[in-house]
Every structure is written in C-alpha cells, then in structure tokens.
Design a protein around this motif. Structure first.
Motif, short mmCIF file in Angstrom:
data_model
loop_
_atom_site.label_atom_id
_atom_site.label_comp_id
_atom_site.label_asym_id
_atom_site.label_seq_id
_atom_site.Cartn_x
_atom_site.Cartn_y
_atom_site.Cartn_z
N TRP A 157 28.98 35.54 43.79
CA TRP A 157 29.27 36.27 42.43
C TRP A 157 28.92 35.44 41.29
CZ3 TRP A 157 28.59 41.07 41.66
CH2 TRP A 157 28.92 41.75 40.55
N GLU A 158 29.70 34.08 41.38
CA GLU A 158 29.52 33.09 40.70
C GLU A 158 28.21 32.67 40.52
OE1 GLU A 158 32.84 29.91 39.60
OE2 GLU A 158 31.57 29.02 41.09
N ILE A 159 27.65 32.18 41.64
CA ILE A 159 26.42 31.62 41.60
C ILE A 159 25.43 32.54 40.79
CG2 ILE A 159 24.47 31.43 43.26
CD1 ILE A 159 26.40 30.44 45.46
N CYS A 160 25.47 33.90 40.74
CA CYS A 160 24.69 34.88 40.06
C CYS A 160 25.12 34.84 38.66
CB CYS A 160 25.04 36.34 40.74
SG CYS A 160 24.24 36.56 42.38
N GLY A 161 26.18 33.91 38.31
CA GLY A 161 26.21 33.69 36.92
C GLY A 161 27.31 34.74 36.24
N LYS A 162 28.02 35.26 37.30
CA LYS A 162 29.17 36.04 36.80
C LYS A 162 30.40 35.52 36.49
CE LYS A 162 26.69 40.10 37.84
NZ LYS A 162 25.90 39.97 38.55
N LYS A 163 31.17 35.86 35.40
CA LYS A 163 32.25 35.25 35.01
C LYS A 163 33.47 35.87 35.48
CE LYS A 163 29.92 32.23 32.46
NZ LYS A 163 29.56 31.19 33.25
N THR A 164 33.47 37.08 36.09
CA THR A 164 34.76 37.62 36.48
C THR A 164 34.88 37.54 38.24
OG1 THR A 164 33.08 39.67 36.97
CG2 THR A 164 34.44 39.71 34.80
N SER A 165 35.83 38.18 38.68
CA SER A 165 36.00 38.01 40.06
C SER A 165 35.56 39.42 40.53
CB SER A 165 37.90 37.94 40.21
OG SER A 165 37.85 38.34 41.56
N VAL A 166 34.70 39.14 41.67
CA VAL A 166 34.08 40.27 42.28
C VAL A 166 34.94 41.26 42.69
CG1 VAL A 166 33.68 39.24 44.32
CG2 VAL A 166 32.21 41.03 43.66
N LEU A 167 36.27 40.62 43.28
CA LEU A 167 37.23 41.30 43.73
C LEU A 167 37.81 42.53 42.84
CD1 LEU A 167 38.91 38.57 46.06
CD2 LEU A 167 37.35 40.38 46.65
N GLU A 168 37.63 42.12 41.72
CA GLU A 168 38.27 43.11 40.52
C GLU A 168 37.27 43.95 40.24
OE1 GLU A 168 41.26 42.43 38.89
OE2 GLU A 168 41.68 41.02 40.38
N GLU A 169 36.12 44.04 40.87
CA GLU A 169 35.07 45.03 40.70
C GLU A 169 35.30 46.22 41.52
OE1 GLU A 169 31.51 44.51 39.20
OE2 GLU A 169 32.74 43.10 38.09
N SER A 170 34.69 47.33 40.91
CA SER A 170 34.73 48.69 41.81
C SER A 170 33.46 48.57 42.96
CB SER A 170 34.15 49.88 40.90
OG SER A 170 35.27 50.13 39.95
N TYR A 171 34.10 49.18 44.05
CA TYR A 171 33.24 49.37 45.26
C TYR A 171 31.98 50.06 44.66
CZ TYR A 171 32.23 48.15 50.03
OH TYR A 171 31.47 47.74 51.09
N PRO A 172 30.68 49.51 45.13
CA PRO A 172 29.65 50.43 44.59
C PRO A 172 29.89 51.97 45.02
CG PRO A 172 28.90 48.52 45.75
CD PRO A 172 30.41 48.53 45.91
N ALA A 173 29.49 52.68 44.16
CA ALA A 173 29.53 54.24 44.28
C ALA A 173 28.65 54.73 44.97
CB ALA A 173 29.85 54.93 42.88
N LEU A 174 28.78 55.86 45.73
CA LEU A 174 27.71 56.45 46.56
C LEU A 174 26.75 57.43 45.69
CD1 LEU A 174 26.29 57.45 49.28
CD2 LEU A 174 28.20 59.03 49.27
#
Length: 811
Positions: A724-741
RNA sequence: GCCGAUGUGGUGGAAUAGGCAGACGCAAGGGACUUAAAAUCCCUCGAACGAGAGUUCGUACCGGUUCAAGUCCGGUCAUCGGCACCA
C-alpha cells in the motif's frame, strides 16, 4: 521483500498509532473476537497456537475492514499442574518458570502481528486476577453453589500425593510406578448440576458446532426414569435409579458401588463377609471409571451377605457389590435385571444368580438378554402392558406405595474444584474450630499465594506446610483458625476470564455490569474441540450463576463458537516430545516471515480439520506473495493514457475479482480460509493474464491492483501495508474498507449447462440468460451429441437445475 | 467400552440446499529462456482400455433410496478427539 524488517516496521507503527486498541467510542459496533488464551507450559509458541491465532486474526482483521470495532484480547492461563511438576523435577519455582515462559510467548505473540489489544492483557496467576477468581468463589459460596463433600482422588501411597488422571495412566503412578489407589478426600464442589436443565435447553440458543452441542448434551446426560427404594435389612433404604422400571419384576439382586456408604454397615451386620468385602473394595479402588464402565471388562463382584426386600414382590434379594456400578452416577446403586440388561446378565451368569424373564419380544422368540421394549410377563397386575405403558403405570404405583416414583436423572456431576496443589488460586476459606467453615471477607482478598513454599509431595497440600499462610484469625470470632490449604482448579480461572478482558485494570471489581452489558457476551470464540465438555460447560455455568446473582444480564458467554483442527506431526501423530515429531514454527517464521507462515496455515489445511504438518506448500505461498509484489510494482509503470473502455478482457477480470470478493466474504465468515486464499490466487492469476495484454485500461487495472491489496490485507497484514505504501498511499490499508461486491459484474449473458441423457453427461451447451425451461429443453435436444445419445427416442421427463444441468430421461 | 467426529488422485485439499467429482496448490513429467544453474513463463497430470474420437470404472468397504449420491438411509472396517485432577 525483506519480510523481517517490513514486519518490524509495521508492528511498530501499529503500536504507535494504537491501531489495535479497542476504541470505546465505537462500542456500538463492537465485535468481541476471542481465542482461547495460552497455557504457558512450554517456553515457545507451538504450531497449535499459531493455527488458532493466525487465521482467527485474519477473521478479526477482515471484520474490522467490514466496519466492526473489533476487540481481540490475549492473555495467559498461567496456573496449573505442568509448572508445578516442572518445579518438582528441576527446582525452578513455578512462578519464575511461568513468568519467563510468558515473557517469551508474549514476545512471539507480538511478533505474530495479530491485532491483539495488549492493553487488556490478563495473566491468571497475578494477584489482580486471582483476587477476583477468589471473589467468584465467595459469590458462589454465598449463593449456596459451593459446598464440601467427600470425593475420590487418585492417591499414590508411595509419593503420598494426589495424582491427576494424566499422572495415573493405567493405574500406575508416573513418578514412581506404584499402583495408584482411589481415596476419599473432602473437597470443594460447585453445584453445576443445579443448572443441568438450563445448560441443556439453552444449547438451542447458541451458534455452536452441532457436534459440540451434542457432546455437551450427552455429557449432561438427561434421562427420565424412576427411583425405586428397596428396604435393606439394616433398616436403611437402598435407592436405585432406573430408566427401565418396566423390568422391576425381573429384579433378582441389587448391586451397590464398592464406595457406597452403606457398605460399612453391611459389613458390620455380616462379619463373615467382611474380609471378602474389604478385599473387593480394595480391588475396585485400583481401577478407574473408564475401565469399570467397559462392557468388555470381566464382571466382578462380591456378595455382602445381606438382603433387600423387593418393593413390589416383597421377596428377599441378595445385595452385591460390583465395580460396574459407579458411586458417582445416579444413586450409586442399581437393581439388577439379568434377563434384560447386558451387564447384569453377564454378572448373573458368572455368579449363578437366577434370571427371570419379564419382557417378551413382540412377534418373535425372545433371546436373553433382551434389552429392547416388549410386552410384560411375570409381572403380576402389569402383565400385558407395553414398555411405555408399564413404565408409567409402575412409577405411579411406586409413588402410591411411597417406594419411589418418576425421576429425571443427569449424568452430569458436580464440579470438583479443590486441588491439593501449590500453583493455583488459594481457596478463600477459613476453618475455625468454633465457627467451622468461614469465608474470607471480601475486603481481605486476595488470599495471597506465598512464594516460599515446599511443593515437593509430602502427603498433604503444599500450602498446609506454610505456617505463615495457614495460621490466621477467624473472621467471625477472632479465634485461632487455619486457612483452606487447597487451591482452585484452573478451570475456575478460565471460566470467567472473558469478563475480565474488557476491564482488565479495574481494581475495584472483577467486572461491572455497565461494561459487561456493552462488551459481552463474546461474539466469536475460537479454540480446540477438546474443551467441548469441560471448559465450555464450566464457563456457561458460571455465566448463568453470575446472571442469577444479578451481575450479568445475558444467559450465554459465547454466542458463536468455532473449533480449529489439530496440526499433527509429519508422521500423522499428535506432536509430542516422546514422538519426536514436534514442528517449531520459529524456524519457518524466521525464514519466511509471519505473514507467509499464517497464510500457509490458512491455505494448506481445512481450518476445522487440521491434519499432518507438511512444509511442501510453504514455498509456494512465499512465491505467491512474490508474484503479487512483482505485479504491484509493475503496475506502477502503467500510464493512464490509452484504452479507457470496458472490453471483454476488462469484464472478465472484473468478473473474477467480484467472484473472489463474493466468495471470500462468505468463506471467511465460516472460517473457510483455504478456499478464500484459493479465490485470491485465482484473482492474481487473472490479473497476471490481463497484464500480458498489449493494451490495458490502466485506470481500471490500477483500481484492480488497489483492490487486490485491500483484499489480501487481512490475510497478510504486514505485506499489504508495505505494498500500500509502495503504491504511494499514506494511510493504513487495514483501516480501509474491504472491497464491495458489484453484483452486476457477476451477471453473465450465457451460462454453461451440462446435458445428461438418462443421467449420463453427453454434452455441454451455452444457455442465454432468461430462457424458459421449454426453451432450454429444446436447446438441449437440438444439440447433435445429445440427439445421437437419444437415438431417436422421445423425452419422457426433463429435469432442469438452474445454471447447472439438464437431465433428459428418454425411452 | 461409552460419547463425538473423520475417511475423496502421488499429495494438501475443493465441491452452496442431492445436480458436471478433483477448484486452488504441491509433487512429478515435458518445453521456453540461460554458457549453466536459480528464478520466471507455457503445456500435461484419477485409473483402465483405445492409434484416435472416445468408452468404462472411480469419493474406505457392503447394501439401499433417487431421474441423479462424495453428499441421504442401514451395516462394516480404519483413524482421530473426549471420558470429569493435562489444559
């Protein structure tokens, strides 16, 4: 990727951001996910711990990404026999070895990178915990649920110590090889039997594996039957419990368990039999309950010389002792009906006792022993009745005579909680010469476990030899008194720990209703099925007892229960030092990292089954992660120019992604981690295939890659954070929502159907969405291979299973 | 002994509510790339028969229900967990 440093980096960040600490503000979204806490008997985490905690943490992280405020605490069930045995062997104090083991295990648990809320950690051997275990004991005592009685223990006469069953296997003391005896001792008991009925009926309320509920049901063992009193020549009554009062006229003798209290009286009345009785009681004291109940065991017994009076026929029947009758079940006495009970039949045949048939098989010859229902014969006024009628009529008749009546009996026995051991919570009771048994006042808790105690076996509880501990003042009269020298069964500590976690630092109370109402019961509890009948039943009992005292407002501690399987050694045997087949997780964690190890545990086994350890697949899991990393890094080079529309290729990828999401959501919920990982692999395969296309929709593709990282985050949290960090994101991916169906992505224009002719598959056809059954049948019949298989015959019947198959029955 | 489970390719395991057995992997074999190896990528992979299209058999074993059984029912065998003081 250097997983070691990556893991350390993210663990430090999570710690700093307090990411795993339960946020009380979100308590309305709380989800209490609990794994059975660790017993620190070894210095290191073993594969079993990893297998319990790793995948369950994935579940917890997944639920967090679904928006729950997850509370996942961890602690140590730190009292217990192994530390004491280790101390006896090595001289290392149980407190020291336990604390050392805990320190190591805690470090390893932290390195696992699970989202444990360490601010809520508990250790049952610490004063601020066992103080409340003692408090719990006092509440049960106040409520009349704790009492003392004599009970049998395993006793080694040579070591002069009580042995656990484990230490007395085969009737031999594991320490010195002496024959183990069963000896009576006064012990504290909890009246779990008071709750037998509710423990049974509330099984319907909880989402537990059916097999576990069934095991508890059988353990509680409710049976409806009849109590029957036989007058004994000593003037006492011998009460028996039977589920077969319909056979009462077939009683030719009565059997007492060798431990039955009446035995001494009978011996006095018949001194000529005393020697034989003593010999038999001694013989019986050398066998355990499992052997005694074995139907394969040779039936043995002894005549007491005494007789009882049959309550209905008034005939004299001899009284025997036999070890196939257990004092702990029913009344400790049985009426023997040789003609209609296997064990009684074997016993009567061996000792030449009469056998009276009182049940006749319907419509066939009766072969004895006949243990099924039938028609009563030789039973006086009850002749001709069938089983149910007779059981009812005889019970009613006995009630009228005042010699018994209907009775519900449970196999469940009260819970023995006294242990003649050092390493446990002292029982907070005082024995005063004047006042008798007096509880320690709550303000005086904890009754501290002293450190300087001689715990090597010397014939009594270790604490009994510690003067500073033992001698005290009676809280009632102030006179000289002594403390109870026993400690509590460790199952008492673990019966309420789930209540302590949410307020682990409360030094005023064990827990409060205010917090308990919000945080408990546990939503999902995960642990081994070996606890089905003991720990899990004890925790249910304690919860109900606390509820009845007004401390809690719910009935069941664990709403949902999952059992993980057992990881066996590579040889298929249970891992043990003696088998030499113990696999240490450390080696693999060192080499591959914690994410790879947990991912392999999830992928390589069926979670609830477990199985023999094999490291064949662990490399493939590491490779799988490498592929993801390459894919992610490569995707960063895509530029957003070029195709932007959704062609077939994009739709296909979108389908695979959504198919994966749909299945992962369903599978993780039921702890089916191996299939979840399989769907992730399929998705990665599809991404890789798409990646080889000469022209890509970069916007779409990069969104797919971001979703991949979110999707894998609960399964490999450190790895996902790094990507996630490699992709340049500053947040924690664990705080993201799981992708919706996106259900729309799963709708296909055509579905493949298998076509069977007379139940044999002959062809596959593509069926467009929305066709009627008639149209599908016409399509199937039109297929040339199907037509050939039909060989000109007509369709008699056509079965269509939507989206699956067509079966044409022709003839 | 009693209670509760489990049994599927060489292997770990999939298979929604009775509907295409073997998803996803591993191992193995073949190939590409390479001076070579590693890594990576591609193909084959339940069994038997067949040149092939294909046919038959196959989910521990025996039997049953059903248009259809790994799945349901009856029985057998084997393995595992628990049996109240290991936790």
């Amino acid at each position: 990727m250097d997983m070691k440093s990556v893991e350390a980096k993210w663990q430090a960040k999570w710690e700093k951001n307090k990411q795993n600490v339960f946020n009380k503000k979100n308590v309305d979204k709380k989800l209490y996910v609990l794994e059975m806490f660790s017993y620190p008997s070894g210095a290191n985490l073993h594969v079993g711990h990893w297998y319990n905690y790793g995948p369950t943490d994935t579940y917890a992280r997944f639920k967090k990404m679904q928006g729950y405020e997850v509370f996942q605490p961890m602690g140590f069930d730190a009292f217990g026999l192994p530390a004491e045995n280790y101390a006896i062997k090595t001289g290392i104090h149980p407190k020291d070895s336990t604390e050392k083991n805990i320190a190591t295990m805690e470090r390893q648990l932290r390195n696992m990178g699970a989202m444990f809320d360490w601010t809520a950690e508990i250790k049952t051997c610490e004063e601020n915990y066992y103080k409340w275990t003692q408090w719990l004991f006092l509440q049960l005592y106040k409520k009349g649920l704790a009492y003392r009685k004599e009970a049998l223990v395993n006793w080694c006469p040579s070591c002069e110590t009580v042995l656990a069953n484990e230490q007395a296997e085969g009737g031999i003391c594991e320490r010195c090889g002496s024959t183990v005896l069963r000896k009576d001792m006064t012990q504290w008991f909890f009246k779990i039997t008071d709750y037998a009925e509710e423990l049974l009926s509330d099984l319907d309320k909880i989402d537990w594996p059916e097999k576990t509920k069934l095991m508890q049901k059988n353990w509680i063992g409710r049976s409806t039957g009849c109590e029957i009193r036989f007058a004994c020549e000593t003037g006492d009554d011998i009460t028996v419990f039977t589920t077969r009062p319909d056979t009462v006229f077939g009683v030719n003798y009565v059997v007492l368990a060798p431990e039955h209290p009446l035995v001494d009286k009978l011996k006095e009345a018949h001194p000529e039999q005393a020697e034989a009785i003593d010999a038999y009681v001694r013989y019986a004291s050398e066998a355990n309950d499992i052997d005694r109940l074995s139907t394969a065991r040779e039936k043995t017994g002894v005549f007491t010389g005494a007789y009882a009076i049959h309550p209905l026929t008034e005939k004299k029947v001899p009284i025997y002792l036999a070890d196939y009758v257990l004092y702990s079940y029913g009344t400790g006495a049985v009426m023997a009906v040789a003609a209609h009970d296997e064990r009684d039949y074997a016993f009567a045949t061996k000792y030449g006792l009469p056998i009276t048939q009182v049940i006749q098989k319907v419509g066939d010859e009766t072969i004895l022993p006949y243990c099924e229902d039938g028609i009563l014969v030789n039973s006086g006024e009850f002749d001709g009745l069938s089983g149910d009628e007779a059981r009812d009529a005889i019970a009613v008749h006995l009630t009228k005579l005042g010699k018994g009546g209907k009775k519900i009996n449970y196999r469940l026995r009260d819970w023995s909680v006294s242990r003649q051991r050092y390493w446990g919570a002292p029982i907070p009771m005082i024995h005063c010469e004047k006042c008798g048994v007096v509880p320690v006042p709550e303000k005086d808790l904890p009754v501290k476990l002293p450190y300087d105690v001689e715990f090597r076996p010397n014939g009594r509880s270790p604490l009994a030899g510690h003067a500073g501990f033992m001698y005290c003042r009676c809280p009632q009269c102030g006179g000289k008194a002594q403390r109870d020298p026993d400690t509590l069964d460790t199952f008492v500590c673990s019966s309420w720990y789930y209540l302590r976690y949410p307020e682990a630092h409360n030094d005023k109370q064990a827990f409060t209703a205010e917090v308990a109402d919000k945080m408990t019961p546990v939503d999902v509890y995960v642990g081994g099925s070996e606890h089905a009948c003991m720990h899990l039943l004890y925790a249910r009992f304690i919860t109900k007892a606390l509820r009845d005292m007004g401390y809690l407002h719910f009935d069941e501690p664990f709403k949902r229960l999952i059992h993980q399987g057992i990881i066996l050694g590579p040889d298929g045997n249970r891992m043990s030092k003696s088998h030499g087949n113990v696999i240490s997780p450390d080696k693999y964690v060192d080499e591959y990292g914690s994410d790879v190890f947990r991912l392999y545990l999830m992928f390589g086994f069926s979670y609830t089954e477990g199985g023999p350890w094999s490291d064949d697949g662990i490399k493939s899991v590491a490779k799988f992660m490498d592929r993801i990393e390459r894919l992610v890094r490569k995707s960063l080079e895509e530029n957003a120019e070029g195709y932007n529309e959704m062609r077939t290729a994009e739709k296909e990828l979108d389908y695979v992604k959504n198919y994966a999401i749909k299945n992962i959501v369903r599978d993780v919920e039921v702890f089916s981690f191996n299939t979840s990982v399989a769907r992730l692999m399929e998705y990665v395969n599809a991404l890789q295939k798409y990646d080889t296309l000469p022209e890509k929709n970069a916007t779409f593709y990069n969104a797919c890659i971001a979703d991949l990282i979110r999707m894998i985050a609960p399964f490999a949290p450190h790895f996902a954070e790094e990507l996630w960090e490699i992709c340049g994101k500053k947040t924690s991916v664990l705080e993201e929502s799981y992708p919706a169906l996106d259900e729309k992505a799963l709708v296909k224009a055509e579905t493949e159907y298998a076509v069977q002719v007379n139940s044999k598959i002959k062809a596959k056809i593509m069926v467009a969405e929305g066709l009627s059954d008639e149209e599908i049948q016409a399509l199937a019949v039109a297929n040339p291979e199907v037509a050939a298989a039909m060989d000109g015959k007509s369709v008699k019947k056509c079965i269509i299973v939507k989206n699956r198959l067509v079966n044409l029955i022709v003839g």
